[in-house]
Design a protein around this motif. Structure first.
Motif, PDB file in Angstrom:
ATOM      1  N   ILE A   1       0.772  -1.274   0.075  1.00  0.00           N
ATOM      2  CA  ILE A   1       0.067   0.043   0.055  1.00  0.00           C
ATOM      3  C   ILE A   1       0.956   1.254  -0.033  1.00  0.00           C
ATOM      4  O   ILE A   1       1.611   1.271   0.890  1.00  0.00           O
ATOM      5  CB  ILE A   1      -0.737  -0.065   1.327  1.00  0.00           C
ATOM      6  N   THR A   2       0.657   2.197  -0.880  1.00  0.00           N
ATOM      7  CA  THR A   2       0.969   3.542  -0.687  1.00  0.00           C
ATOM      8  C   THR A   2       0.143   4.463  -0.348  1.00  0.00           C
ATOM      9  O   THR A   2      -0.837   4.932  -1.088  1.00  0.00           O
ATOM     10  CB  THR A   2       1.764   4.105  -2.178  1.00  0.00           C
ATOM     11  N   ALA A   3       0.237   4.839   1.007  1.00  0.00           N
ATOM     12  CA  ALA A   3      -0.788   5.914   1.485  1.00  0.00           C
ATOM     13  C   ALA A   3      -0.144   7.332   1.458  1.00  0.00           C
ATOM     14  O   ALA A   3       0.887   7.462   1.881  1.00  0.00           O
ATOM     15  CB  ALA A   3      -1.075   5.667   3.037  1.00  0.00           C
ATOM     16  N   VAL A   4      -0.936   8.154   0.774  1.00  0.00           N
ATOM     17  CA  VAL A   4      -0.468   9.374   0.304  1.00  0.00           C
ATOM     18  C   VAL A   4      -1.321  10.397   1.352  1.00  0.00           C
ATOM     19  O   VAL A   4      -2.448  10.370   1.355  1.00  0.00           O
ATOM     20  CB  VAL A   4      -0.886   9.757  -1.124  1.00  0.00           C
ATOM     21  N   HIS A   5      -0.435  11.319   2.076  1.00  0.00           N
ATOM     22  CA  HIS A   5      -0.956  12.314   3.065  1.00  0.00           C
ATOM     23  C   HIS A   5      -0.511  13.558   2.382  1.00  0.00           C
ATOM     24  O   HIS A   5       0.339  13.860   1.622  1.00  0.00           O
ATOM     25  CB  HIS A   5      -0.607  12.023   4.305  1.00  0.00           C
ATOM     26  N   ARG A   6      -1.017  14.715   2.981  1.00  0.00           N
ATOM     27  CA  ARG A   6      -0.675  15.968   2.666  1.00  0.00           C
ATOM     28  C   ARG A   6       0.594  16.269   3.293  1.00  0.00           C
ATOM     29  O   ARG A   6       0.912  15.900   4.580  1.00  0.00           O
ATOM     30  CB  ARG A   6      -1.697  17.025   3.143  1.00  0.00           C
TER      31      ARG A   6
ATOM     32  N   ALA B   1       5.143   8.199   7.997  1.00  0.00           N
ATOM     33  CA  ALA B   1       4.621   6.909   7.105  1.00  0.00           C
ATOM     34  C   ALA B   1       4.062   7.315   5.838  1.00  0.00           C
ATOM     35  O   ALA B   1       3.945   8.665   5.598  1.00  0.00           O
ATOM     36  CB  ALA B   1       3.783   5.869   7.933  1.00  0.00           C
ATOM     37  N   GLY B   2       4.233   6.448   4.757  1.00  0.00           N
ATOM     38  CA  GLY B   2       3.474   6.915   3.661  1.00  0.00           C
ATOM     39  C   GLY B   2       4.075   7.842   2.756  1.00  0.00           C
ATOM     40  O   GLY B   2       5.424   8.010   3.058  1.00  0.00           O
ATOM     41  N   GLU B   3       3.389   8.466   1.893  1.00  0.00           N
ATOM     42  CA  GLU B   3       4.095   9.499   0.938  1.00  0.00           C
ATOM     43  C   GLU B   3       3.422  10.854   1.077  1.00  0.00           C
ATOM     44  O   GLU B   3       2.280  10.858   1.170  1.00  0.00           O
ATOM     45  CB  GLU B   3       4.141   9.136  -0.195  1.00  0.00           C
ATOM     46  N   GLY B   4       4.138  11.846   1.395  1.00  0.00           N
ATOM     47  CA  GLY B   4       3.433  13.145   1.428  1.00  0.00           C
ATOM     48  C   GLY B   4       3.226  13.629   0.151  1.00  0.00           C
ATOM     49  O   GLY B   4       4.176  13.573  -0.971  1.00  0.00           O
ATOM     50  N   ALA B   5       2.286  14.544  -0.295  1.00  0.00           N
ATOM     51  CA  ALA B   5       2.089  15.398  -1.130  1.00  0.00           C
ATOM     52  C   ALA B   5       1.773  16.854  -1.084  1.00  0.00           C
ATOM     53  O   ALA B   5       0.958  17.136  -0.084  1.00  0.00           O
ATOM     54  CB  ALA B   5       1.113  14.700  -2.422  1.00  0.00           C
ATOM     55  N   GLN B   6       1.902  17.983  -1.945  1.00  0.00           N
ATOM     56  CA  GLN B   6       1.709  19.193  -1.766  1.00  0.00           C
ATOM     57  C   GLN B   6       0.138  19.578  -2.250  1.00  0.00           C
ATOM     58  O   GLN B   6      -0.017  19.167  -3.316  1.00  0.00           O
ATOM     59  CB  GLN B   6       2.426  20.169  -2.369  1.00  0.00           C
ATOM     60  N   GLY B   7      -0.668  19.961  -1.394  1.00  0.00           N
ATOM     61  CA  GLY B   7      -2.147  20.485  -1.684  1.00  0.00           C
ATOM     62  C   GLY B   7      -2.966  19.286  -2.085  1.00  0.00           C
ATOM     63  O   GLY B   7      -2.663  18.293  -2.249  1.00  0.00           O
TER      64      GLY B   7
END
Length: 363
Positions: free
Chosen positions: A177-182, A216-222
């Motif tokens: 699983i790749t969980a993407v958060h802000r 944890a997971g992967e961060g992304a902007q906006g």
């Protein structure tokens, strides 16, 4: 007010960003403005919640059509950045999915008259969608505890028994699983975390905040960054304002004994039954969302997004301009525009009346 280096950076960034974003906002349509008797003129610079982005585009276009001598620039830089820029005086109001906290209220606001404070006015209600992109999975059920463990990194594969037990008969891949958060300070994150903390406090044991709390997971902007990462990734999951879900899969969340999808009406029902935050200024309409409902006609993973304005502006003319624009956002016409363009839930008539009454006090 003494502006720190961070504050100065926020002011510079906000002014630059709204100047750039004005091109799209002010050139967004070829329809000539209708004849208007409006006497309003001037420029409003604002920044904040990316969740409001689609609604703000529609609001700006409609308001400028009726008020052709007004220019409105809204930069969807994120709730935290918007509040920071507003506090430092870089913008005239902030859009935020988080209301001002006690520390922020204890400080000063550069755009406001001396010894006055800012207030939070609800203008946008929307479900938060749990979006996913997993090949072969067309429907996905998740409860709060399982969702919390996915985003904490404690559940790491799609065929984990906890997920499988909620989805009997589904073909779940034995894939990571790749969980993407802000990655930015986000009111959407705070609302997402508040839902998990209220419903699964043993799993989500951090106090809700604009900052994602776990490594944890992967961060992304906006909002757009999260949506893009989920769309373009493999076996991904994320959270975003429902208006931006597009063609991605959207998980059902467990409410009571049922798994339910979002609707604007179900999100609005939660807001209507939640009290105001206690101990704040009479015209501050911050809402303490109660997300523990077991009524499956409700959707508790919801955000309320605010326009944060001065109770009294240092520049009275600018205050009047902001007052008129924010009044339009909360009006029946403004709410209908947002519902049509962004799929948001209109404010209840009772809440809209409270916002109108609070705006009467803005100077």
């Amino acid at each position: 007010m003494n502006v720190s280096r961070l504050g100065r950076a926020a002011v510079v960034a906000a002014v630059a960003a709204v100047a750039l974003s004005s091109c799209a906002a002010n050139e967004g349509g070829s329809t000539a403005p209708s004849e208007s008797a409006s006497s309003l003129s001037g420029t409003i610079n604002a920044a904040g919640a990316s969740s409001q982005g689609s609604a703000q585009e529609a609001w700006v276009a409609a308001f400028q059509t009726e008020n052709p001598d007004v220019t409105i620039n809204y930069d969807p830089s994120g709730s935290g950045a918007g509040r920071e820029a507003f506090i430092a005086g870089g913008v005239d109001f902030a859009g935020s999915d988080s209301f001002l906290n006690d520390d922020e209220l204890a400080g000063t606001f550069a755009a406001c008259a001396p010894d006055t404070k800012a207030i939070d006015l609800p203008v946008y209600i929307s479900p938060i969608a749990v979006i996913y992109n997993v090949e072969g999975v067309d429907e996905l059920n998740l409860d709060a505890a399982t969702l919390a463990k996915i985003f904490k990194g404690e559940i790491t594969t799609w065929n984990d028994p906890a997920i499988a037990s909620l989805n009997p008969g589904a073909t779940l891949p034995a894939a990571n699983i790749t969980a993407v958060h802000r990655s930015d300070d986000s009111g959407t994150t705070k609302n997402f975390a508040d839902y998990l903390n209220q419903n699964a406090p043993e799993a989500w044991d951090q106090k809700p905040s604009d900052t994602f709390p776990y490594q944890a997971g992967e961060g992304a902007q906006g909002t757009s960054g999260v949506v893009d990462a989920v769309t373009n990734g493999v076996n991904t999951i994320g959270y975003a304002d429902a208006s931006r879900a597009g063609d991605l899969g959207v998980a059902n969340i467990k409410v009571g004994d049922e798994f339910v999808g979002y609707t604007a009406e179900a999100a609005a029902a939660v807001v209507a039954e939640s009290p105001l935050v206690e101990g704040r200024e009479a015209n501050d309409l911050a809402i303490a969302l109660d997300r523990k409902t077991t009524d499956p006609s409700h959707y508790p993973l919801v955000l309320v997004s605010y326009a944060i304005v001065c109770q009294e502006y240092a520049d009275a003319e600018q205050g009047e301009l902001v007052k008129n624009y924010v009044g339009y956002l909360a009006s029946e016409a403004g709410q209908a525009t947002a519902a049509e363009q962004a799929g948001s839930a209109p404010l209840s008539s009772e809440l809209a009346d409270k916002v109108a009454a609070a705006l009467e006090s803005v100077k």
